[in-house]
Motif scaffolding. Structure first.
Motif, PDB file in Angstrom:
ATOM      1  N   MET A   1      13.096   1.086  -8.744  1.00 58.88           N
ATOM      2  CA  MET A   1      12.097   0.661  -8.273  1.00 58.88           C
ATOM      3  C   MET A   1      12.131   0.710  -6.941  1.00 58.88           C
ATOM      4  SD  MET A   1       9.992  -2.992  -8.933  1.00 58.88           S
ATOM      5  CE  MET A   1       9.955  -2.604 -10.731  1.00 58.88           C
ATOM      6  N   THR A   2      10.996   1.196  -5.936  1.00 60.52           N
ATOM      7  CA  THR A   2      11.107   1.317  -4.724  1.00 60.52           C
ATOM      8  C   THR A   2      10.600   0.137  -4.181  1.00 60.52           C
ATOM      9  OG1 THR A   2      10.520   3.761  -4.636  1.00 60.52           O
ATOM     10  CG2 THR A   2      10.155   2.534  -2.644  1.00 60.52           C
ATOM     11  N   ARG A   3      11.298  -0.446  -3.128  1.00 63.43           N
ATOM     12  CA  ARG A   3      10.938  -1.480  -2.408  1.00 63.43           C
ATOM     13  C   ARG A   3      10.261  -1.362  -1.100  1.00 63.43           C
ATOM     14  NH1 ARG A   3      13.081  -6.168  -5.315  1.00 63.43           N
ATOM     15  NH2 ARG A   3      12.640  -7.721  -3.292  1.00 63.43           N
ATOM     16  N   ILE A   4       9.109  -1.595  -0.719  1.00 59.20           N
ATOM     17  CA  ILE A   4       8.387  -1.090   0.564  1.00 59.20           C
ATOM     18  C   ILE A   4       8.300  -2.310   1.408  1.00 59.20           C
ATOM     19  CG2 ILE A   4       6.878   0.135   1.778  1.00 59.20           C
ATOM     20  CD1 ILE A   4       6.222   1.698  -1.049  1.00 59.20           C
ATOM     21  N   ALA A   5       8.723  -2.683   2.501  1.00 59.84           N
ATOM     22  CA  ALA A   5       8.671  -3.765   3.145  1.00 59.84           C
ATOM     23  C   ALA A   5       7.488  -3.642   4.276  1.00 59.84           C
ATOM     24  CB  ALA A   5      10.155  -4.215   3.809  1.00 59.84           C
ATOM     25  N   LEU A   6       6.868  -4.695   4.584  1.00 56.15           N
ATOM     26  CA  LEU A   6       5.538  -4.511   5.532  1.00 56.15           C
ATOM     27  C   LEU A   6       5.827  -5.757   6.533  1.00 56.15           C
ATOM     28  CD1 LEU A   6       2.694  -3.942   3.158  1.00 56.15           C
ATOM     29  CD2 LEU A   6       3.976  -2.276   4.315  1.00 56.15           C
ATOM     30  N   SER A   7       5.978  -5.318   7.897  1.00 53.26           N
ATOM     31  CA  SER A   7       6.170  -6.492   8.869  1.00 53.26           C
ATOM     32  C   SER A   7       4.968  -6.042   9.964  1.00 53.26           C
ATOM     33  CB  SER A   7       7.289  -6.279   9.514  1.00 53.26           C
ATOM     34  OG  SER A   7       8.378  -6.231   8.598  1.00 53.26           O
ATOM     35  N   ARG A   8       4.478  -7.378  10.332  1.00 55.80           N
ATOM     36  CA  ARG A   8       3.569  -7.288  11.371  1.00 55.80           C
ATOM     37  C   ARG A   8       4.005  -7.094  12.836  1.00 55.80           C
ATOM     38  NH1 ARG A   8       1.801 -11.382   8.419  1.00 55.80           N
ATOM     39  NH2 ARG A   8       2.670 -13.002   9.813  1.00 55.80           N
ATOM     40  N   LEU A   9       3.481  -6.087  13.626  1.00 54.80           N
ATOM     41  CA  LEU A   9       3.785  -5.787  14.899  1.00 54.80           C
ATOM     42  C   LEU A   9       2.862  -6.038  15.864  1.00 54.80           C
ATOM     43  CD1 LEU A   9       5.527  -2.142  14.337  1.00 54.80           C
ATOM     44  CD2 LEU A   9       6.639  -4.496  14.352  1.00 54.80           C
ATOM     45  N   PRO A  10       3.021  -6.290  17.237  1.00 55.24           N
ATOM     46  CA  PRO A  10       2.254  -6.426  18.191  1.00 55.24           C
ATOM     47  C   PRO A  10       1.151  -5.230  18.154  1.00 55.24           C
ATOM     48  CG  PRO A  10       4.181  -6.997  18.996  1.00 55.24           C
ATOM     49  CD  PRO A  10       4.437  -6.280  17.785  1.00 55.24           C
ATOM     50  N   ALA A  39      -0.213   5.441  -6.336  1.00 54.16           N
ATOM     51  CA  ALA A  39      -0.354   6.335  -7.123  1.00 54.16           C
ATOM     52  C   ALA A  39       0.881   7.502  -7.128  1.00 54.16           C
ATOM     53  CB  ALA A  39      -1.582   7.171  -6.580  1.00 54.16           C
ATOM     54  N   ARG A  40       1.549   7.412  -6.330  1.00 53.78           N
ATOM     55  CA  ARG A  40       2.691   8.456  -6.255  1.00 53.78           C
ATOM     56  C   ARG A  40       4.090   7.897  -6.977  1.00 53.78           C
ATOM     57  NH1 ARG A  40       4.751   9.689  -0.476  1.00 53.78           N
ATOM     58  NH2 ARG A  40       6.370   8.353  -1.024  1.00 53.78           N
ATOM     59  N   ASP A  41       4.062   6.678  -6.596  1.00 51.23           N
ATOM     60  CA  ASP A  41       5.655   5.757  -6.965  1.00 51.23           C
ATOM     61  C   ASP A  41       5.320   5.374  -8.241  1.00 51.23           C
ATOM     62  OD1 ASP A  41       6.194   6.854  -4.492  1.00 51.23           O
ATOM     63  OD2 ASP A  41       6.878   4.816  -3.588  1.00 51.23           O
ATOM     64  N   ASP A  42       6.251   5.041  -8.750  1.00 53.23           N
ATOM     65  CA  ASP A  42       6.445   4.216 -10.094  1.00 53.23           C
ATOM     66  C   ASP A  42       6.534   2.564  -9.860  1.00 53.23           C
ATOM     67  OD1 ASP A  42       6.661   3.568 -12.863  1.00 53.23           O
ATOM     68  OD2 ASP A  42       8.607   3.722 -12.899  1.00 53.23           O
ATOM     69  N   GLU A  43       5.267   2.265  -9.808  1.00 51.09           N
ATOM     70  CA  GLU A  43       4.993   0.728  -9.494  1.00 51.09           C
ATOM     71  C   GLU A  43       5.833   0.382  -8.549  1.00 51.09           C
ATOM     72  OE1 GLU A  43       4.976  -1.455 -13.158  1.00 51.09           O
ATOM     73  OE2 GLU A  43       3.110  -1.062 -13.757  1.00 51.09           O
ATOM     74  N   PRO A  44       5.539   0.464  -7.197  1.00 48.18           N
ATOM     75  CA  PRO A  44       6.418   0.061  -6.050  1.00 48.18           C
ATOM     76  C   PRO A  44       6.347  -1.258  -5.923  1.00 48.18           C
ATOM     77  CG  PRO A  44       4.569   1.392  -5.159  1.00 48.18           C
ATOM     78  CD  PRO A  44       4.479   1.383  -6.736  1.00 48.18           C
ATOM     79  N   ARG A  45       7.246  -1.834  -5.349  1.00 44.17           N
ATOM     80  CA  ARG A  45       7.258  -3.368  -5.015  1.00 44.17           C
ATOM     81  C   ARG A  45       7.064  -3.628  -3.548  1.00 44.17           C
ATOM     82  NH1 ARG A  45       8.380  -7.936  -8.072  1.00 44.17           N
ATOM     83  NH2 ARG A  45       9.149  -6.845  -9.609  1.00 44.17           N
TER      84      ARG A  45
END
Length: 553
Positions: A1-10, A39-45
């Motif tokens: 399972m792909t883990r995709i991290a999101l972080s806020r930037l200035p 849609a592309r990945d298998d339920e990314p987290r």
């Protein structure tokens, strides 16, 4: 399972990292990226600092995510987990994560670059939490709890976004019937004021404010009524003509101030009640709400919670959740057998443990809440011999609390520590008798807290797993439309859920609600033979739940 991290930037930008590299994009580009990866990945987290900050804008853009990792909730949970090496939770920005509070979707994303809390690295914190959990001897249970907690955060955001269907015309008609026409700002409704005038007349107190307890107590005493409070239970024991209008006044005043016209103005938009939920808002992991009384929709206004035309509400609640949780987490086979297939309390009667259902209820609740005197106390003593594992578990939790020790839920949530002990406050001064007595009383109170914490907290874990599994089932059931066009959760309260569904899917939703409850039991209690039977109603109005039928207002 792909883990995709999101972080806020200035500069209203977002850093996106999935382990294979990092990219930056403008904030307004994020919904398209999330939709494409879903849609592309298998339920990314999706890994982010706070679901309440990231998910509502995605929902508003028509993007639903299957899985996430809420790092704020996870960090708070792991900081109190007894089965975790806390040194592994230290490191860069750990102090900021320690004090991070829930955000809100209305808060601006762009803040000063010097505000560390606004530009935390989600990938760094995620790696820290993963390492800490992997090193724990309870990694499997903690991992399940983190996933369930994060799924609950998604549910909370979706319930606020979709809202509980609410008929303003029905609500306002109820208010007019009970209170009279809507009064001008600053005035009181006519029927409420009429009840107040009747109270004043019968108490011979023309200037009385019946909302003031001190004034009301004094007025009642002047009539020869020996009262110390104005609770409804106290008033019902009095013999005086004022009792009926006074109770009526209290009910009307509560309706007006709690769910009156101002409540409608503030919390109902576009035919939906949209409160703000706070997952893990209490120390046990139970939810709280940030307004609108989301966790207590009074019976008297539930007639306004009406499904859309062509839709129904599926309302389900689990019977005797906490006693069943106690049976499962303790491994007490005798209590689990009593719970199998129906009424747990009646099962105890049929097993010969007690003579009546009421005694079974008093004894079990007494064990979970620390009853030591009266009928409950006597029943606890007898039932302890019949169900030694279950009753022994809560008793040991209480003794641990009295020793000043912490306890944990089945999946590993730790309770807050006892604080303010005399030996910590003044370590160089010998304690006197008064401080010793105060400390003993405080430890007994903490013991009552830890006794219930282990059961209530584990019950909250079961409910989170129920929600998480049900959420996935509803999405798969509903075809290809957006969230609000499929069956979707619209309300949750500890052991009760409400789903808004197209009528033709209502029976399938009811079946999925029950299947999700069974799955949650297997996940949390790992093969313990504990049933979680539900009461399920398919209704047009929330007020009709449990009545065995449907009604249209």
């Amino acid at each position: 399972m792909t883990r995709i991290a999101l972080s806020r930037l200035p500069g209203e930008r977002v850093a996106v990292s999935d382990g294979s590299g990092a990219v930056e994009l403008a904030r307004e580009e994020l919904p398209d990226l999330v939709a494409e990866r879903e849609a592309r990945d298998d339920e990314p987290r999706w890994v982010w600092d706070d679901t309440a900050r990231w998910y509502p804008p995605l929902l508003a853009a028509g993007v639903r995510v299957a899985r996430c990792q809420d790092l704020r909730l996870g960090h708070d949970l792991l900081r109190r987990a007894p089965a975790l090496d806390q040194a592994l939770m230290d490191g860069p920005d750990a102090d900021v994560w320690d004090r991070l509070r829930p955000g809100g979707p209305s808060e601006a994303v762009l803040f000063s670059v010097d505000d560390r809390a606004e530009h935390l690295r989600a990938d760094v914190e995620d790696a820290r939490q993963l390492r800490a959990v992997a090193a724990s001897p309870e990694s499997g249970r903690l991992g399940l709890l983190l996933a369930a907690e994060s799924a609950g955060a998604l549910v909370a955001a979706e319930m606020t976004y979709a809202g509980l269907p609410w008929r303003v015309d029905v609500h306002e008609r109820l208010l007019v019937e009970r209170l009279g026409p809507r009064p001008p700002r600053g005035a009181r409704p006519a029927l409420l004021e009429a009840a107040a005038d009747e109270v004043r007349s019968l108490l011979e107190a023309p200037r009385l404010n019946p909302d003031s307890q001190p004034e009301l107590v004094n007025a009642l005493r002047r009539q020869g009524l020996a009262v110390t409070d104005t609770r409804a239970s106290t008033l019902r024991r009095l013999e005086h003509p004022v009792v009926e209008p006074l109770l009526r006044h209290k009910q009307l005043a509560h309706l007006w101030t709690t769910n009156g016209w101002e409540w409608i103005d503030q919390w109902v938009r576009d035919g939906r009640f949209r409160p703000s939920y706070q997952p893990a808002g209490s120390t046990t992991g139970r939810w709280s709400s940030n307004g609108g009384g989301a966790l207590s929709v009074p019976v008297q206004v539930r007639t306004a919670a009406v499904a859309d035309e062509g839709w129904r509400l599926v309302v389900a609640d689990v019977a005797q959740l906490e006693p069943r949780v106690l049976a499962g987490m303790s491994g007490d086979r005798a209590l689990a057998a009593a719970a199998r297939g129906g009424d747990l309390y009646q099962g105890m009667v049929e097993a010969g443990a007690v003579a009546s259902r009421n005694e079974a209820k008093l004894g079990l609740l007494g064990a979970m809440y620390g009853a030591t005197t009266g009928q409950s106390g006597r029943l606890v003593a007898g039932l302890t011999r019949r169900y030694p594992q279950a009753f022994g578990l809560v008793e040991e939790a209480a003794r641990a609390g009295e020793r000043g020790e912490g306890v944990r839920t089945l999946l590993g949530r730790g309770c807050p520590p006892i604080s303010g002990a005399w030996d910590q406050e003044s370590p160089d001064a010998p304690p006197d008798e008064e401080s010793l007595a105060r400390e003993a009383s405080r430890r007994r109170a903490y013991g009552r807290f830890t006794r219930n914490f282990v059961v209530q907290g584990t019950g909250a874990e079961w409910a989170l797993c129920w929600l998480a599994d049900l959420r996935g089932r509803l999405w798969r059931l509903g075809g290809n439309g957006p969230l609000e066009q499929r069956p979707h959760l619209v309300f949750f309260l500890h052991d009760e859920v409400v789903v808004h569904t197209p009528t033709h899917l209502a029976e399938a939703v009811a079946a999925d609600v029950e299947a999700a409850a069974a799955t949650a039991g297997r996940l949390v209690f790992r093969g313990a033979a504990v049933d979680f039977p539900l009461s399920v109603s398919v209704v047009a109005s929330y007020a009709d739940a449990g009545k065995g039928g449907s009604a249209t207002p």
